[in-house]
Design a protein around this motif. Structure first.
Motif, PDB file in Angstrom:
ATOM      1  N   TRP A   1      10.869  12.125  -4.352  1.00  0.00           N
ATOM      2  CA  TRP A   1       9.774  12.980  -4.824  1.00  0.00           C
ATOM      3  C   TRP A   1       9.464  14.119  -3.859  1.00  0.00           C
ATOM      4  CZ3 TRP A   1       5.005  12.905  -2.106  1.00  0.00           C
ATOM      5  CH2 TRP A   1       4.924  11.936  -1.095  1.00  0.00           C
ATOM      6  N   MET A   2       9.860  13.967  -2.612  1.00  0.00           N
ATOM      7  CA  MET A   2       9.602  14.988  -1.602  1.00  0.00           C
ATOM      8  C   MET A   2      10.793  15.037  -0.650  1.00  0.00           C
ATOM      9  SD  MET A   2       7.324  17.218  -0.469  1.00  0.00           S
ATOM     10  CE  MET A   2       5.656  16.738  -0.968  1.00  0.00           C
ATOM     11  N   GLY A   3      11.282  16.240  -0.374  1.00  0.00           N
ATOM     12  CA  GLY A   3      12.343  16.421   0.602  1.00  0.00           C
ATOM     13  C   GLY A   3      11.853  17.277   1.752  1.00  0.00           C
ATOM     14  N   SER A   4      12.467  17.116   2.917  1.00  0.00           N
ATOM     15  CA  SER A   4      11.978  17.823   4.095  1.00  0.00           C
ATOM     16  C   SER A   4      13.114  18.431   4.896  1.00  0.00           C
ATOM     17  CB  SER A   4      11.172  16.871   4.992  1.00  0.00           C
ATOM     18  OG  SER A   4      12.002  15.851   5.520  1.00  0.00           O
ATOM     19  N   ARG A   5      12.801  19.527   5.557  1.00  0.00           N
ATOM     20  CA  ARG A   5      13.676  20.193   6.518  1.00  0.00           C
ATOM     21  C   ARG A   5      12.799  20.684   7.662  1.00  0.00           C
ATOM     22  NH1 ARG A   5      16.593  18.197   3.245  1.00  0.00           N
ATOM     23  NH2 ARG A   5      18.396  19.098   2.163  1.00  0.00           N
ATOM     24  N   ARG A   6      13.431  21.135   8.740  1.00  0.00           N
ATOM     25  CA  ARG A   6      12.727  21.828   9.808  1.00  0.00           C
ATOM     26  C   ARG A   6      13.286  23.243   9.914  1.00  0.00           C
ATOM     27  NH1 ARG A   6      10.081  18.102  13.336  1.00  0.00           N
ATOM     28  NH2 ARG A   6       9.292  19.882  14.542  1.00  0.00           N
ATOM     29  N   LEU A   7      12.411  24.203  10.144  1.00  0.00           N
ATOM     30  CA  LEU A   7      12.848  25.597  10.247  1.00  0.00           C
ATOM     31  C   LEU A   7      13.574  25.806  11.570  1.00  0.00           C
ATOM     32  CD1 LEU A   7       9.826  27.582   8.770  1.00  0.00           C
ATOM     33  CD2 LEU A   7      12.134  27.429   7.842  1.00  0.00           C
ATOM     34  N   GLY A   8      14.838  26.199  11.468  1.00  0.00           N
ATOM     35  CA  GLY A   8      15.626  26.471  12.660  1.00  0.00           C
ATOM     36  C   GLY A   8      15.388  27.844  13.238  1.00  0.00           C
ATOM     37  N   ARG A   9      14.689  28.685  12.504  1.00  0.00           N
ATOM     38  CA  ARG A   9      14.341  30.026  12.979  1.00  0.00           C
ATOM     39  C   ARG A   9      13.069  30.467  12.257  1.00  0.00           C
ATOM     40  NH1 ARG A   9      19.065  31.415   9.468  1.00  0.00           N
ATOM     41  NH2 ARG A   9      20.358  31.149  11.320  1.00  0.00           N
ATOM     42  N   GLU A  10      12.408  31.466  12.791  1.00  0.00           N
ATOM     43  CA  GLU A  10      11.228  32.004  12.130  1.00  0.00           C
ATOM     44  C   GLU A  10      11.628  32.599  10.778  1.00  0.00           C
ATOM     45  OE1 GLU A  10       7.872  34.380  14.150  1.00  0.00           O
ATOM     46  OE2 GLU A  10       9.094  35.925  13.174  1.00  0.00           O
ATOM     47  N   LEU A  11      10.749  32.438   9.803  1.00  0.00           N
ATOM     48  CA  LEU A  11      11.033  32.915   8.452  1.00  0.00           C
ATOM     49  C   LEU A  11       9.791  33.602   7.895  1.00  0.00           C
ATOM     50  CD1 LEU A  11      12.800  32.868   5.795  1.00  0.00           C
ATOM     51  CD2 LEU A  11      11.658  30.700   5.271  1.00  0.00           C
ATOM     52  N   ILE A  12       9.987  34.759   7.296  1.00  0.00           N
ATOM     53  CA  ILE A  12       8.900  35.404   6.557  1.00  0.00           C
ATOM     54  C   ILE A  12       9.156  35.173   5.070  1.00  0.00           C
ATOM     55  CG2 ILE A  12       7.775  37.581   5.989  1.00  0.00           C
ATOM     56  CD1 ILE A  12       8.305  38.531   8.792  1.00  0.00           C
ATOM     57  N   TRP A  13       8.237  34.458   4.443  1.00  0.00           N
ATOM     58  CA  TRP A  13       8.388  34.090   3.027  1.00  0.00           C
ATOM     59  C   TRP A  13       7.229  34.697   2.234  1.00  0.00           C
ATOM     60  CZ3 TRP A  13      12.207  32.076   0.242  1.00  0.00           C
ATOM     61  CH2 TRP A  13      11.931  31.676  -1.058  1.00  0.00           C
ATOM     62  N   ASN A  14       7.565  35.633   1.341  1.00  0.00           N
ATOM     63  CA  ASN A  14       6.547  36.295   0.511  1.00  0.00           C
ATOM     64  C   ASN A  14       5.364  36.793   1.347  1.00  0.00           C
ATOM     65  OD1 ASN A  14       8.132  35.795  -1.724  1.00  0.00           O
ATOM     66  ND2 ASN A  14       6.939  34.029  -2.411  1.00  0.00           N
TER      67      ASN A  14
END
Length: 384
Positions: free
Chosen positions: A268-281
């Motif tokens: 029901w839920m999946g996870s990751r960790r951001l390997g770099r900074e991300l600008i999203w919307n």
């Protein structure tokens, strides 16, 4: 200028623990509220306060980015790493090593190899009880026997296999607790059976995995990942077919299973960790933040599905919205056991008699996987 994570909408918090208490006790209402607030703000992300920076996204665009941009969204450091059952093998292998490791494992879990095991699997499937029975308990028993047949030609000690997998069905933190003695016993049994495959050959999944580097760990991890996910999907499918008998026929079962997995995705839920900074919307998400996606939210999004709360296998006469149906993930990290789960469930449904519901509690109960609170009592229905 980009907004920060603090500017995202979020569900109500509790003094002193943010969202941790609701995440532990009632995560579905928590994320549903977060998604409602994000939609109201015109976005597809909301913030959770879990002791570290965390965001949940639910749009097809977010799902696609998270599941295909393997350099930005990393598996190392995700939720799987805190559960010993899932902490290892291809599940936590990131790019660039992931693709090659999957390529080695794919043939054993492909359609051709699994179809060669089909007769053995059918022989291992337990009979359906006469009269009333709990579909959840029966599915648990059936999937245990079927996985034993698929992985080990039914040669693994059934009591040990049950003891190994039972903690996964308990609430947190039970699945995350170390069990060195139990894992040692399981690894010893896997090594014993693998030695027989390496010296005498075989055609089960262990025979394919044993010769690979790290193959015995992959056996244990993929087995743990397969049991509850398949059990809960099968139990929910039986419950829905018992309530909608017009769909209980082999030609309709694939659509009924897809609809079951849309409403009740075990993952029901999946996870990751951001390997770099991300600008999203327009929102700056920091490196190291926990990035989550939810097949549960995406599968019930009223902006993507007509009458999303209704069980309607007829909707599968048309293609689903891209990147909105993700019970097996997607992209390069598509679930290794997808074909195995589908084969086990569809063959089992085809062997069931007509059924009708008696009673029970199908409310979704999220833990490591999403399953029904249960029981789900059904009985054979008289044939017309």
């Amino acid at each position: 200028m980009a907004l920060s994570l603090r500017d995202l909408p979020e569900p109500p918090t509790r003094p002193g623990n943010g969202h941790l208490q609701d995440w532990a006790l009632a995560p579905l209402p928590l994320i549903e509220t977060g998604a409602e607030r994000a939609r109201a703000a015109g976005g597809d992300l909301f913030r959770l306060r879990l002791g570290l920076p965390a965001v949940v996204g639910f749009s097809p665009a977010w799902n696609r980015a998270l599941l295909t941009d393997l350099g930005t969204f990393r598996s190392a450091g995700s939720f799987s790493g805190v559960v010993p059952y899932l902490s290892g093998g291809v599940i936590l292998t990131d790019a660039p090593g992931h693709a090659g490791r999957r390529q080695l494992m794919n043939p054993g879990f492909g359609r051709a190899h699994l179809l060669a095991l089909q007769a053995r699997l059918c022989a291992a499937r337990p009979g359906v009880p006469a009269g009333e029975f709990d579909a959840l308990a029966w599915a648990d028993h059936a999937v245990l026997a079927l996985l034993n047949a698929a992985y080990f030609s039914s040669e693994f000690d059934p009591e040990l296999l049950h003891a190994f997998l039972a903690p996964l069905r308990r609430p947190f933190p039970v699945p995350a607790l170390p069990r060195p003695r139990l894992f040692w016993r399981v690894d010893r049994e896997v090594r014993r059976l693998a030695h027989a495959r390496l010296t005498r050959g075989g055609d089960d999944l262990l025979s394919v995995l044993a010769p690979l580097p790290g193959g015995l760990e992959e056996t244990r991890v993929s087995l743990a990942a397969a049991h509850d996910t398949t059990t809960h999907a099968l139990a929910y499918a039986i419950w829905h077919l018992a309530g909608h008998p017009q769909w209980h026929a082999p030609e309709h079962h694939p659509a009924a299973l897809k609809e079951t997995l849309r409403l009740h995705p075990p993952g029901w839920m999946g996870s990751r960790r951001l390997g770099r900074e991300l600008i999203w919307n327009g929102v700056r998400l920091p490196r190291g933040a926990l990035a989550l996606y939810s097949p549960y939210l995406s599968g019930r999004d009223p902006g993507l599905w007509a009458q999303p709360q209704t069980f309607d296998p007829g909707r599968w006469a048309h293609k689903p919205p891209a990147w909105a149906y993700l019970p097996f993930g997607g992209g390069e990290r598509l679930c290794l056991g997808m074909h195995l789960a589908q084969l086990l469930i569809l063959d089992t449904l085809a062997a069931l008699p007509p059924l009708r519901r008696v009673g029970g509690d199908p409310a979704p109960h999220p833990g490591l996987t999403l399953g029904p609170r249960g029981p789900l009592v059904v009985t054979g229905a008289p044939t017309p």
